[in-house]
Design a protein around this motif. Structure first.
Motif, mmCIF file in Angstrom:
data_model
loop_
_atom_site.group_PDB
_atom_site.id
_atom_site.type_symbol
_atom_site.label_atom_id
_atom_site.label_comp_id
_atom_site.label_asym_id
_atom_site.label_seq_id
_atom_site.Cartn_x
_atom_site.Cartn_y
_atom_site.Cartn_z
ATOM 1 N N CYS A 197 86.251 -13.441 -33.301
ATOM 2 C CA CYS A 197 84.884 -12.907 -33.417
ATOM 3 C C CYS A 197 84.123 -13.181 -32.123
ATOM 4 O O CYS A 197 83.279 -12.389 -31.683
ATOM 5 C CB CYS A 197 84.123 -13.538 -34.579
ATOM 6 N N HIS A 243 80.925 -11.604 -30.183
ATOM 7 C CA HIS A 243 79.694 -12.326 -30.576
ATOM 8 C C HIS A 243 79.721 -13.706 -29.918
ATOM 9 O O HIS A 243 79.728 -14.733 -30.604
ATOM 10 C CB HIS A 243 79.637 -12.504 -32.101
ATOM 11 N N ILE A 302 76.919 -16.516 -30.616
ATOM 12 C CA ILE A 302 76.992 -17.079 -31.979
ATOM 13 C C ILE A 302 78.218 -17.986 -32.092
ATOM 14 O O ILE A 302 78.159 -19.091 -32.641
ATOM 15 C CB ILE A 302 77.047 -15.961 -33.049
ATOM 16 N N TYR A 303 79.339 -17.530 -31.517
ATOM 17 C CA TYR A 303 80.568 -18.327 -31.590
ATOM 18 C C TYR A 303 80.369 -19.706 -30.962
ATOM 19 O O TYR A 303 80.722 -20.736 -31.544
ATOM 20 C CB TYR A 303 81.730 -17.599 -30.901
ATOM 21 N N TRP A 359 78.130 -21.820 -33.177
ATOM 22 C CA TRP A 359 78.843 -22.226 -34.413
ATOM 23 C C TRP A 359 79.847 -23.344 -34.130
ATOM 24 O O TRP A 359 79.987 -24.283 -34.915
ATOM 25 C CB TRP A 359 79.569 -21.009 -35.000
ATOM 26 N N HIS A 401 80.673 -27.252 -39.601
ATOM 27 C CA HIS A 401 81.616 -26.307 -40.202
ATOM 28 C C HIS A 401 82.869 -26.149 -39.335
ATOM 29 O O HIS A 401 83.980 -26.034 -39.849
ATOM 30 C CB HIS A 401 80.966 -24.926 -40.381
ATOM 31 N N VAL A 448 85.424 -24.287 -41.490
ATOM 32 C CA VAL A 448 84.652 -23.238 -42.169
ATOM 33 C C VAL A 448 84.187 -22.247 -41.112
ATOM 34 O O VAL A 448 83.144 -22.416 -40.481
ATOM 35 C CB VAL A 448 83.458 -23.849 -42.944
ATOM 36 N N GLY A 449 85.018 -21.204 -40.885
ATOM 37 C CA GLY A 449 84.758 -20.264 -39.799
ATOM 38 C C GLY A 449 83.831 -19.137 -40.194
ATOM 39 O O GLY A 449 83.357 -19.054 -41.328
ATOM 40 N N CYS A 450 83.607 -18.209 -39.233
ATOM 41 C CA CYS A 450 82.731 -17.052 -39.457
ATOM 42 C C CYS A 450 83.092 -16.334 -40.749
ATOM 43 O O CYS A 450 82.240 -15.947 -41.541
ATOM 44 C CB CYS A 450 82.866 -16.030 -38.334
ATOM 45 N N CYS A 457 82.025 -17.077 -44.373
ATOM 46 C CA CYS A 457 80.720 -16.594 -44.839
ATOM 47 C C CYS A 457 80.614 -15.075 -44.779
ATOM 48 O O CYS A 457 79.954 -14.466 -45.609
ATOM 49 C CB CYS A 457 79.596 -17.203 -44.016
ATOM 50 N N LYS A 478 77.459 -10.116 -47.187
ATOM 51 C CA LYS A 478 76.239 -10.660 -46.610
ATOM 52 C C LYS A 478 76.037 -12.027 -47.250
ATOM 53 O O LYS A 478 75.903 -12.117 -48.472
ATOM 54 C CB LYS A 478 75.065 -9.741 -46.949
ATOM 55 N N PRO A 479 76.062 -13.064 -46.434
ATOM 56 C CA PRO A 479 76.053 -14.403 -47.031
ATOM 57 C C PRO A 479 74.860 -14.608 -47.965
ATOM 58 O O PRO A 479 73.725 -14.437 -47.561
ATOM 59 C CB PRO A 479 75.958 -15.329 -45.824
ATOM 60 N N TYR A 497 69.156 -23.728 -49.458
ATOM 61 C CA TYR A 497 69.575 -22.523 -48.744
ATOM 62 C C TYR A 497 68.582 -22.154 -47.641
ATOM 63 O O TYR A 497 68.976 -21.896 -46.507
ATOM 64 C CB TYR A 497 69.727 -21.350 -49.724
ATOM 65 N N VAL A 525 73.552 -22.550 -39.623
ATOM 66 C CA VAL A 525 74.964 -22.176 -39.652
ATOM 67 C C VAL A 525 75.481 -21.672 -38.308
ATOM 68 O O VAL A 525 76.678 -21.737 -38.025
ATOM 69 C CB VAL A 525 75.282 -21.134 -40.756
ATOM 70 N N HIS A 526 74.601 -21.116 -37.484
ATOM 71 C CA HIS A 526 75.028 -20.702 -36.136
ATOM 72 C C HIS A 526 74.563 -21.711 -35.102
ATOM 73 O O HIS A 526 74.300 -21.363 -33.964
ATOM 74 C CB HIS A 526 74.464 -19.320 -35.779
HETATM 75 C C1 HEC Z 1 78.213 -21.001 -43.175
HETATM 76 C C2 HEC Z 1 78.085 -19.581 -43.170
HETATM 77 C C3 HEC Z 1 78.149 -18.817 -41.879
HETATM 78 C C4 HEC Z 1 79.064 -18.981 -40.869
HETATM 79 C C5 HEC Z 1 80.177 -19.990 -40.787
HETATM 80 C C6 HEC Z 1 78.757 -17.962 -39.908
HETATM 81 N N1 HEC Z 1 77.700 -17.228 -40.307
HETATM 82 FE FE1 HEC Z 1 76.939 -15.581 -39.398
HETATM 83 N N2 HEC Z 1 75.438 -15.516 -40.728
HETATM 84 C C7 HEC Z 1 75.308 -16.357 -41.802
HETATM 85 C C8 HEC Z 1 74.013 -16.144 -42.420
HETATM 86 C C9 HEC Z 1 73.478 -16.921 -43.624
HETATM 87 C C10 HEC Z 1 73.397 -15.130 -41.676
HETATM 88 C C11 HEC Z 1 72.022 -14.603 -41.869
HETATM 89 C C12 HEC Z 1 71.973 -13.630 -42.974
HETATM 90 C C13 HEC Z 1 70.533 -13.310 -43.333
HETATM 91 O O1 HEC Z 1 69.615 -13.949 -42.806
HETATM 92 O O2 HEC Z 1 70.411 -12.468 -44.174
HETATM 93 C C14 HEC Z 1 74.332 -14.711 -40.664
HETATM 94 C C15 HEC Z 1 74.124 -13.673 -39.757
HETATM 95 C C16 HEC Z 1 75.060 -13.261 -38.813
HETATM 96 C C17 HEC Z 1 74.949 -12.101 -37.958
HETATM 97 C C18 HEC Z 1 73.814 -11.102 -37.956
HETATM 98 C C19 HEC Z 1 72.524 -11.668 -37.569
HETATM 99 C C20 HEC Z 1 72.552 -12.408 -36.251
HETATM 100 O O3 HEC Z 1 72.240 -13.611 -36.260
HETATM 101 O O4 HEC Z 1 72.879 -11.787 -35.231
HETATM 102 C C21 HEC Z 1 76.045 -12.071 -37.151
HETATM 103 C C22 HEC Z 1 76.377 -11.082 -36.069
HETATM 104 C C23 HEC Z 1 76.862 -13.213 -37.512
HETATM 105 N N3 HEC Z 1 76.226 -13.890 -38.514
HETATM 106 C C24 HEC Z 1 78.061 -13.527 -36.915
HETATM 107 C C25 HEC Z 1 78.734 -14.713 -37.123
HETATM 108 C C26 HEC Z 1 79.858 -15.153 -36.345
HETATM 109 C C27 HEC Z 1 80.480 -14.378 -35.202
HETATM 110 C C28 HEC Z 1 80.220 -16.345 -36.830
HETATM 111 C C29 HEC Z 1 81.304 -17.262 -36.308
HETATM 112 C C30 HEC Z 1 81.293 -17.605 -34.931
HETATM 113 C C31 HEC Z 1 79.348 -16.653 -37.950
HETATM 114 N N4 HEC Z 1 78.447 -15.654 -38.077
HETATM 115 C C32 HEC Z 1 79.472 -17.792 -38.745
HETATM 116 C C33 HEC Z 1 76.224 -17.296 -42.254
HETATM 117 C C34 HEC Z 1 77.293 -17.722 -41.500
#
Ligand code: HEC
Ligand code: HEC
Ligand code: HEC
Ligand code: HEC
Length: 462
Positions: free
Chosen positions: A348, A352, A355-356, A359, A364, A408-410, A413, A432-433, A452, A459-460
């Motif tokens: 991922c 991204h 975010i990576y 995270w 996690h 607990v990777g991307c 969730c 959608k988480p 929550y 989480v990021h």
């Molecule tokens: C523990 C759960 C969790 C993990 C692990 C996680 N995410 Fe998310 N992610 C979320 C949540 C919760 C949201 C926000 C959703 C909302 O606000 O409706 C989100 C939103 C996003 C979004 C859209 C909004 C933004 O922030 O840009 C992207 C893209 C995304 N995640 C990518 C990733 C990637 C890539 C990884 C791994 C590197 C990752 N997520 C790991 C829970 C997680």
């Protein structure tokens, strides 16, 4: 099982060792069946062996057998019993010919009292378990046992794995059983309940509490004072006395009933009855004292096995040894890799990146390492919440998980990303988480202050 080393410390702090009776009502060893899962069975047997050692160390008097304790089969259970310094009890677990497989009762002397302990195993009555054991109905088993042991016992305790409704029925029928500790299905602690002359209590199933019941047990062998005829007379005497006083205060019967002869006569009869009662009560008092000694008293505590309790060193060590051994068994039996829709978080990161990287600094990302550090990374009871893409049902695949899905990777969730990547993001991710996703791992049991709204922002990364 982690609570055991705290339990040992607590028991030492609580109990005046000479007088305390340490008992377990069943479902100590296993809580599930193992059909077709040889690694889980092997692991459970290692754990059960450690439990026996720990209970030996804590000086348990007896452990009754619950329905689930049969899960590993006859040979395994007998071999555990052979390692134990205390008897395994069951008065109704029989082989297919109807002979009992374990001791039905145990006798213990404490504080000058002769205590008889009886064990009963739950489960469908008379149904056969995997062809080696059956459960005899309590209605058949208990009466002859009580006939044999009641007279010579000051206190009879039943350790019952039967359903609560059966225990109530036993209490209603058999006043000779003074205490029932039940190990039925309830997860909750149950405060002692008095039914007839039997106190029924239960400690919740999850090993979070240690129950302590302190009993003052009198020669009457009763929890409640018996019906005393003198009390009814005293009540009537008091009521009449109060009425007569009232009339006296109004100037006496001659004044109050001056106009009403019938009422005056009735009053005189009441006075006469009052005098009679006084005489009868005086006559009964001596006999009453002799025949009605005081009833029993008790205090009950459920002590939480709180994390702040110190760990008992001996037990910590033996648990650690068992964990290591079990983890090795799991690794040896690891299932082959599976064809996965999951890519792993690094994949991922190629699109991204920010975010990576964020995270990757969260707990996690290192959740699997947390298990490795504890020698628990092959334990199917742990892995599925500390990795990506496993559910409790397929937890046994955890040992074969590729490195990229550890933690607990991307996709834990957002769901599996194969199609999403293949279409460069055009196919949106299916998930959608939602709060319920988080709490599937952050259950109340594991994380009682999960929030929550506060936690989703982490989480990021920060
Ligand atoms: C523990 C759960 C969790 C993990 C692990 C996680 N995410 Fe998310 N992610 C979320 C949540 C919760 C949201 C926000 C959703 C909302 O606000 O409706 C989100 C939103 C996003 C979004 C859209 C909004 C933004 O922030 O840009 C992207 C893209 C995304 N995640 C990518 C990733 C990637 C890539 C990884 C791994 C590197 C990752 N997520 C790991 C829970 C997680
Ligand atoms: C090849 C590049 C690429 C890869 C690899 C990739 N994404 Fe995306 N992702 C995108 C693009 C582009 C978008 C924006 C799509 C849009 O705006 O419609 C996106 C959007 C998202 C979103 C926002 C919600 C949605 O579904 O549109 C999430 C969540 C997300 N990606 C998670 C992930 C996760 C988790 C992985 C790894 C399994 C991943 N992405 C891998 C390119 C990628
Ligand atoms: C697959 C299981 C799983 C899911 C799903 C999951 N978590 Fe976690 N989470 C964990 C584990 C395991 C840890 C502990 C990691 C460690 O310390 O080794 C953790 C730790 C955390 C932490 C850091 C510790 C703390 O309590 O401050 C936060 C914050 C968190 N999770 C938030 C979330 C949120 C928000 C979601 C849902 C959007 C979520 N998690 C979904 C398993 C999960
Ligand atoms: C139902 C999901 C789930 C299972 C099963 C699970 N964990 Fe966790 N674990 C979590 C979550 C969620 C957290 C984060 C809790 C927090 O931040 O308060 C966590 C945190 C941890 C931590 C670090 C925080 C701490 O409390 O010290 C350790 C160590 C740990 N788990 C070990 C284990 C072991 C060992 C097992 C198996 C016996 C296990 N876990 C099974 C969800 C789970």
């Amino acid at each position: 099982m982690g609570g055991l080393s705290k339990k040992a410390t607590l028991l030492q702090e609580l109990a005046p060792p000479a007088a305390a009776l340490k008992i377990d009502a069943g479902t100590l060893f296993f809580d599930d069946a193992f059909t077709g899962q040889p690694e889980r069975l092997a692991q459970a047997l290692i754990t059960a062996g450690a439990l026996v050692e720990a209970y030996n160390h804590m000086g348990y008097d007896t452990v009754a057998l619950g329905h689930h304790d049969l899960a590993a089969g006859e040979a395994a259970l007998k071999s555990l019993a052979a390692q134990a310094d205390f008897p395994f009890l069951s008065a109704n677990l029989a082989d297919m010919e109807g002979s009992l497989l374990f001791e039905p009762v145990a006798h213990v002397e404490r504080a000058g009292m002769r205590i008889t302990l009886i064990g009963l195993t739950g489960g469908p009555q008379t149904a056969a378990f995997a062809g080696w054991a059956k459960i005899l109905p309590w209605q058949e088993v208990l009466p002859p046992l009580l006939a044999r042991h009641s007279a010579a016992s000051d206190l009879i305790i039943l350790l019952s794995n039967l359903p609560a409704s059966d225990n109530r029925a036993i209490a209603e029928k058999m006043a000779d059983i003074h205490l029932i500790i039940q190990s039925g299905s309830s997860k909750q602690n149950m405060r002692p309940q008095l039914i007839n002359n039997t106190l029924i209590s239960q400690v919740g199933h999850d090993g979070k509490y240690q129950g302590q019941l302190t009993v003052e047990w009198p020669a009457s062998r009763r929890w409640q004072a018996q019906e005393r005829p003198i009390l009814a007379l005293q009540k009537e005497y008091d009521r009449l006395g109060w009425m007569l006083d009232k009339i006296a205060k109004k100037g006496g019967a001659e004044v109050v009933y001056k106009e009403n002869k019938a009422a005056y006569q009735a009053f005189q009869q009441k006075e006469e009855r009052h005098r009679q009662l006084a005489a009868e009560i005086a006559k009964m008092a001596t006999a009453d004292k002799k025949e009605h000694p005081p009833a029993a008293t008790y205090t009950n505590h459920f002590h939480p096995l709180h994390p702040s309790l110190a760990d008992d060193v001996t037990i910590s060590k033996l648990l650690q040894r068992a964990r290591k051994k079990a983890n090795q068994v799991q690794r040896a039996g690891a299932a082959p890799n599976r064809d996965s829709q999951y890519l792993g978080s690094r994949a991922c990161g190629s699109c991204h990146e920010a975010i990576y990287l964020a995270w990757d600094k969260t707990p996690h990302a290192t959740a699997y390492q947390t298990l490795v550090a504890q020698d628990q990374n092959h334990n199917p009871n742990c892995v599925y919440c500390h990795v990506t893409g496993l559910a409790e049902e397929n937890a046994h695949l955890g040992a074969a998980l590729p490195e990229s899905l550890q933690g607990v990777g991307c996709e834990a969730c957002h769901g599996p990303g194969r199609n999403h990547r293949a279409t460069a993001g055009l196919v949106p991710l299916p998930l959608k988480p939602a709060p319920s996703l988080c709490t599937s791992c952050h259950s109340a049991e594991r994380d009682d202050n999960f929030n929550y709204q506060l936690d989703k922002g982490k989480v990021h990364g920060p």
